[in-house]
Design a protein around this motif. Structure first.
Motif, PDB file in Angstrom:
ATOM      1  N   ILE A  70      -4.776  -8.615  -1.117  1.00 16.84           N
ATOM      2  CA  ILE A  70      -3.174  -8.393  -1.312  1.00 16.84           C
ATOM      3  C   ILE A  70      -2.868  -6.947  -1.263  1.00 16.84           C
ATOM      4  CG2 ILE A  70      -1.284  -8.534  -2.787  1.00 16.84           C
ATOM      5  CD1 ILE A  70      -2.450 -11.182  -3.964  1.00 16.84           C
ATOM      6  N   LEU A  71      -3.722  -5.972  -2.039  1.00 16.09           N
ATOM      7  CA  LEU A  71      -3.405  -4.670  -1.914  1.00 16.09           C
ATOM      8  C   LEU A  71      -3.550  -4.099  -0.420  1.00 16.09           C
ATOM      9  CD1 LEU A  71      -5.137  -3.506  -5.442  1.00 16.09           C
ATOM     10  CD2 LEU A  71      -2.774  -3.493  -4.663  1.00 16.09           C
ATOM     11  N   THR A  72      -4.859  -4.720  -0.198  1.00 16.35           N
ATOM     12  CA  THR A  72      -4.815  -3.944   1.476  1.00 16.35           C
ATOM     13  C   THR A  72      -4.175  -4.512   2.539  1.00 16.35           C
ATOM     14  OG1 THR A  72      -6.847  -3.305   2.899  1.00 16.35           O
ATOM     15  CG2 THR A  72      -6.832  -5.542   2.160  1.00 16.35           C
ATOM     16  N   ASP A  77      -1.364  -1.520   3.457  1.00 21.04           N
ATOM     17  CA  ASP A  77      -1.239  -1.650   4.950  1.00 21.04           C
ATOM     18  C   ASP A  77      -0.806  -0.533   5.806  1.00 21.04           C
ATOM     19  OD1 ASP A  77      -1.840  -3.733   7.059  1.00 21.04           O
ATOM     20  OD2 ASP A  77       0.339  -3.150   7.514  1.00 21.04           O
ATOM     21  N   PRO A  78      -1.277   0.035   6.669  1.00 17.50           N
ATOM     22  CA  PRO A  78      -0.698   0.943   7.624  1.00 17.50           C
ATOM     23  C   PRO A  78       0.735   0.891   8.039  1.00 17.50           C
ATOM     24  CG  PRO A  78      -3.087   0.272   8.520  1.00 17.50           C
ATOM     25  CD  PRO A  78      -2.634  -0.670   7.406  1.00 17.50           C
ATOM     26  N   TRP A  79       0.885  -0.387   8.308  1.00 15.49           N
ATOM     27  CA  TRP A  79       2.637  -0.433   8.740  1.00 15.49           C
ATOM     28  C   TRP A  79       3.322  -0.427   7.347  1.00 15.49           C
ATOM     29  CZ3 TRP A  79       4.727   0.522  13.140  1.00 15.49           C
ATOM     30  CH2 TRP A  79       3.834   0.028  14.097  1.00 15.49           C
ATOM     31  N   THR A  80       2.809  -0.870   6.328  1.00 11.80           N
ATOM     32  CA  THR A  80       3.669  -0.503   5.176  1.00 11.80           C
ATOM     33  C   THR A  80       3.720   1.236   4.901  1.00 11.80           C
ATOM     34  OG1 THR A  80       2.838  -2.407   3.843  1.00 11.80           O
ATOM     35  CG2 THR A  80       3.882  -0.678   2.490  1.00 11.80           C
ATOM     36  N   THR A  85       6.965   6.220   5.461  1.00 11.45           N
ATOM     37  CA  THR A  85       7.201   7.563   6.098  1.00 11.45           C
ATOM     38  C   THR A  85       8.674   7.585   6.790  1.00 11.45           C
ATOM     39  OG1 THR A  85       4.926   7.838   6.664  1.00 11.45           O
ATOM     40  CG2 THR A  85       6.145   9.154   7.787  1.00 11.45           C
ATOM     41  N   PHE A  86       9.090   6.554   7.517  1.00 11.16           N
ATOM     42  CA  PHE A  86      10.258   6.525   8.240  1.00 11.16           C
ATOM     43  C   PHE A  86      11.501   6.472   7.112  1.00 11.16           C
ATOM     44  CE2 PHE A  86       7.946   3.744  11.447  1.00 11.16           C
ATOM     45  CZ  PHE A  86       7.269   4.831  11.970  1.00 11.16           C
ATOM     46  N   MET A 148      -7.131   6.452   6.940  1.00 13.28           N
ATOM     47  CA  MET A 148      -6.642   7.494   7.575  1.00 13.28           C
ATOM     48  C   MET A 148      -5.069   7.467   7.384  1.00 13.28           C
ATOM     49  SD  MET A 148      -6.947   8.787  11.655  1.00 13.28           S
ATOM     50  CE  MET A 148      -6.222  10.426  12.191  1.00 13.28           C
ATOM     51  N   THR A 149      -4.536   6.305   7.765  1.00 12.11           N
ATOM     52  CA  THR A 149      -3.039   6.445   7.697  1.00 12.11           C
ATOM     53  C   THR A 149      -2.520   6.698   6.236  1.00 12.11           C
ATOM     54  OG1 THR A 149      -3.048   4.679   9.466  1.00 12.11           O
ATOM     55  CG2 THR A 149      -0.908   4.935   7.817  1.00 12.11           C
ATOM     56  N   ALA A 150      -3.170   6.057   5.113  1.00 10.00           N
ATOM     57  CA  ALA A 150      -2.836   6.279   3.693  1.00 10.00           C
ATOM     58  C   ALA A 150      -2.883   7.721   3.503  1.00 10.00           C
ATOM     59  CB  ALA A 150      -3.611   5.506   2.894  1.00 10.00           C
TER      60      ALA A 150
END
Length: 234
Positions: A70-72, A77-80, A85-86, A148-150
């Motif tokens: 659930i967490l990952t 998740d990178p999109w989250t 960021t947006f 990387m995204t996080a």
């Protein structure tokens, strides 16, 4: 303690420190990339040992494994992370009319995604495979996109909070949440058997490098604007 202005010129020592960190992170990232690409046997052996151990733990504790999924898959998740960021960029424009910082934030995140996907295609490392998997993932393994995204998103947001003089409990909470997110997402990827440990470390290093380079750009722009006070603020 007075709140520093976002337009105050950065100290030369700050720019030197950021440059030093960027150089060290670039060197570490290049070394790890070379070891992965060349399949350096000690690293491959360590990755295999860690993967076997964590997969055994994941099978033995299905409740924790489900929580990690659930967490990952949702929280980290990178999109989250990109959505955060947006949202921050939109808030900057709406609240402060700071269009340059908003663009800087979004472009840095986009560049990080491009670097990540390019390296995945270039290295083309296979993910761990199991006869009894607890999760699945697509695309090549190195570097971990989640890690990387996080790292990029949390690092950039922490820099913006620092730049605007955030201190006290708010700063402490932000650092804690960022650390838990960056470390936690990396550990879940290994626990779930969809990444090798070195994929995660590579994602952390590359993400930190992107943040260091982006902060360097922001520092130089702040200095240049302070040296030309007649420029319009936008």
């Amino acid at each position: 303690m007075p709140t520093p202005s976002v337009e105050s010129p950065p100290r030369p020592s700050a720019e030197r420190a950021v440059s030093g960190w960027a150089g060290a992170l670039a060197l570490a990232s290049a070394l790890l990339l070379a070891m992965v690409a060349l399949r350096w046997q000690p690293l491959m052996s360590l990755d295999g040992t860690v993967a076997d151990t964590t997969h055994r733990w994941a099978l033995g504790d299905p409740g924790l494994t489900h929580a990690f999924r659930i967490l990952t898959d949702w929280v980290w998740d990178p999109w989250t992370m990109r959505f955060v960021t947006f949202a921050a960029a939109i808030w900057l424009v709406w609240r402060h009319a700071d269009r340059w910082t908003a663009v800087w934030l979004v472009v840095t995140c986009a560049v990080a995604t491009l670097v990540q996907q390019t390296l995945k295609a270039a290295v083309d490392r296979s993910r761990p495979t199991w006869p009894d998997p607890v999760d699945s993932a697509h695309f090549a393994a190195y570097p971990s996109g989640h890690a990387m995204t996080a790292t990029v998103v949390c690092g950039l947001l922490l820099w913006l909070l620092h730049k605007h003089g955030t201190t006290g409990p708010v700063w402490g909470t932000a650092v804690f949440v960022a650390a838990v997110s960056v470390i936690g997402v990396g550990l879940t990827r290994v626990w779930l058997g969809v990444h090798w440990a070195s994929d995660v470390v590579g994602g952390w290093l590359l993400g930190a490098l992107v943040v260091a380079l982006a902060v360097g750009v922001d520092l130089r722009r702040s200095r240049d604007r302070a040296e030309r006070p007649g420029e319009a603020l936008s």
